[in-house]
Write an enzyme that holds these catalytic residues in place. Structure first.
Site, PDB file in Angstrom:
ATOM      1  N   TYR A   1       0.844  -1.205   0.000  1.00  0.00           N
ATOM      2  CA  TYR A   1       0.000   0.000   0.000  1.00  0.00           C
ATOM      3  C   TYR A   1       0.874   1.248   0.000  1.00  0.00           C
ATOM      4  O   TYR A   1       1.770   1.391   0.827  1.00  0.00           O
ATOM      5  CB  TYR A   1      -0.904   0.013   1.237  1.00  0.00           C
ATOM      6  CG  TYR A   1      -1.797   1.237   1.322  1.00  0.00           C
ATOM      7  CD1 TYR A   1      -3.011   1.269   0.647  1.00  0.00           C
ATOM      8  CD2 TYR A   1      -1.421   2.344   2.071  1.00  0.00           C
ATOM      9  CE1 TYR A   1      -3.831   2.386   0.710  1.00  0.00           C
ATOM     10  CE2 TYR A   1      -2.230   3.464   2.138  1.00  0.00           C
ATOM     11  CZ  TYR A   1      -3.438   3.491   1.453  1.00  0.00           C
ATOM     12  OH  TYR A   1      -4.246   4.600   1.523  1.00  0.00           O
TER      13      TYR A   1
ATOM     14  N   ASP B   1       9.224   4.220   0.797  1.00  0.00           N
ATOM     15  CA  ASP B   1       8.017   4.737   1.435  1.00  0.00           C
ATOM     16  C   ASP B   1       8.176   4.515   2.936  1.00  0.00           C
ATOM     17  O   ASP B   1       8.024   3.407   3.430  1.00  0.00           O
ATOM     18  CB  ASP B   1       6.796   3.988   0.897  1.00  0.00           C
ATOM     19  CG  ASP B   1       5.488   4.433   1.555  1.00  0.00           C
ATOM     20  OD1 ASP B   1       5.537   5.125   2.585  1.00  0.00           O
ATOM     21  OD2 ASP B   1       4.422   4.059   1.029  1.00  0.00           O
TER      22      ASP B   1
ATOM     23  N   LYS C   1       2.409  10.747   8.328  1.00  0.00           N
ATOM     24  CA  LYS C   1       2.047  10.246   9.661  1.00  0.00           C
ATOM     25  C   LYS C   1       2.706  11.026  10.804  1.00  0.00           C
ATOM     26  O   LYS C   1       2.340  12.161  11.066  1.00  0.00           O
ATOM     27  CB  LYS C   1       2.389   8.758   9.777  1.00  0.00           C
ATOM     28  CG  LYS C   1       1.824   7.869   8.686  1.00  0.00           C
ATOM     29  CD  LYS C   1       0.346   7.640   8.801  1.00  0.00           C
ATOM     30  CE  LYS C   1      -0.126   6.591   7.820  1.00  0.00           C
ATOM     31  NZ  LYS C   1      -1.583   6.405   7.818  1.00  0.00           N
TER      32      LYS C   1
END
Length: 444
Positions: A148, A250, A277
């Site tokens: 993802y 990522d 985040k």
């Protein structure tokens, strides 16, 4: 303590969901909050606890999908943001705190020569891919099957592939997530298996002259929240360097794993890193950082500008103040303590599985964990893929944990915060024992 009001159709949450269904598709703005028979609605957060509008109190192991590294309403962040609110929330001007935060992050992570702030992890990944294309002049990207990386067309390819459409192990298929995804997007994404260097290299070799970058999450949640094999990472780094293809990491979730991110575990230096985040201190954020020459494609003073980039809320002072405060507090000592707590959580959950004699296992690294209804820890996306029975077992377990006051993600994952102590971890394990027993009874 059990929460009997969770499924009460006469609760305030049920009434609010009825209103939400009338004005939002599915009654929500993000699918991850949906639960049966209705979502839970937060009233307030206090440290590692979350209280809903029905009065139920939970230990929050979801932490807004790993965004709250210090839990809810961390006093230092609240104080810093409160002071900034008095001065304004955004301007058509740059700010000093943006520069200060950029200096801090570039000093913290060795692979960061330059950095640009954006508004989400999805946007950071999108900018990383566009930067790689602008730098190399090539259009294709390679990514790990099932991983993802947000909702950008190219980044989400193969994210939800399944046995009926995922193709052979030697040639994983480019499978769309969204109906109507252009075939051109599918053709421009090369899918490689996770932790299988031989197969990955064979696939990459066939597209070497077309690839702009390899996009890689070192602990991909959807692939099982398992740590990448060091030989796999080293092999991809060597191949990408040899073929003038960029390696993009990522680290939207995994930046928490070490002081310098998960890349510190492998001592690998990527060309670009996408973040989000925790670096926002609880506010919307993303960032892209990496090699000076690669980042220069975004330089508006260059001629020509290969990747013009801007954003109304990029580097807004609220996020910059909150993020800088959060990251300074997440120093080496805090990282080490939280990782020790993660070790405790995985060990206690594993012990709970043993006590319950349940067909389950725990994966994860640092301050991350994920529970699988499988006896053997998965090694790839295809191993992680749940059967109908396993999915049903997982749903039963997550619901049991919720009723026991433990909030996990829908996948059975947890992301710890510095507001937690051994007491919350031990409480998690105590509730989990009965949850695993319930799962075993379901299949027994």
């Amino acid at each position: 303590m059990l929460n009997p009001e969770i499924a009460n159709n006469d609760s305030p949450s049920a009434a609010l969901y009825a209103r939400a269904r009338a004005v939002m598709p599915g009654g929500c703005s993000r699918n991850t909050v949906l639960r049966k028979p209705h979502p839970l609605y937060a009233a307030r957060g206090e440290g590692c606890y979350l209280i809903d509008i029905d009065g139920n109190r939970y230990v929050d192991f979801a932490n807004n999908m790993a965004a709250l590294i210090h839990g809810h309403a961390a006093p230092a962040i609240v104080a810093a943001v409160t002071e900034q609110l008095k001065l304004g929330t955004g301007y058509t001007m740059a700010t000093e705190v943006e520069v200060e935060y950029a200096e801090y992050m570039c000093a913290r992570v060795p692979s960061f020569d330059k950095i640009r702030f954006v508004n989400s992890g999805t946007e950071a990944v999108m900018c990383a891919l566009k930067s790689a294309r602008a730098f190399t002049g090539r259009s294709k990207i390679a990514k790990v099957e099932g991983s993802y990386h947000g909702v950008y067309d190219y980044a989400e390819i193969s994210q939800t592939s399944q046995p009926a459409n995922w193709g052979s192990a030697d040639h994983p298929a480019s499978v769309p997530v969204t109906h109507g995804t252009p075939s051109s997007a599918l053709n421009d994404v090369v899918v490689i298996p996770f932790n299988d260097l031989e197969r990955a290299i064979a696939i990459l070799d066939a597209h070497a002259d077309e690839l702009a970058c390899i996009l890689l999450d070192l602990v991909p949640h959807r692939v099982g929240m398992i740590l990448a094999n060091p030989k796999f990472v080293a092999g991809l780094r060597e191949w990408s360097t040899r073929n003038n293809v960029l390696l993009v990491l990522d680290e939207v979730i995994t930046l928490r794993c070490r002081f310098g991110g998960a890349q510190e575990i492998f001592k690998v230096k990527p060309d670009l890193t996408a973040m989000g985040k925790l670096i926002g201190g609880g506010f919307p954020v993303g960032a892209l950082a990496g090699r000076d020459d690669v980042m220069s494609v975004m330089d508006p003073l260059s001629e020509p500008v290969r990747f013009p980039h801007s954003g109304t809320f990029s580097a807004n002072p609220i996020t910059m103040v909150a993020g800088l405060t959060a990251m300074r507090a997440f120093d080496r000592a805090a990282v080490a303590r939280l990782n020790e707590l993660g070790d405790r959580a995985r060990a206690r959950l594993t012990e709970a599985i043993r006590i319950a004699d349940a067909p389950a296992c725990v994966t994860g690294v640092a301050s991350l964990f994920r529970i699988h209804m499988k006896q053997t820890p998965p090694l790839s996306y295809r191993d992680t893929y749940e059967s109908k029975v396993e999915k049903s077992m997982r749903n039963v377990f997550v619901e049991h944990m919720l009723r026991g006051g433990m909030l996990l993600t829908e996948t059975g994952a947890g992301m710890l915060s510095t507001a937690m102590t051994d007491a919350e971890i031990d409480a998690l394990a105590d509730v989990a024992v009965e949850g695993f027993r319930k799962v075993k009874c379901k299949i027994g």
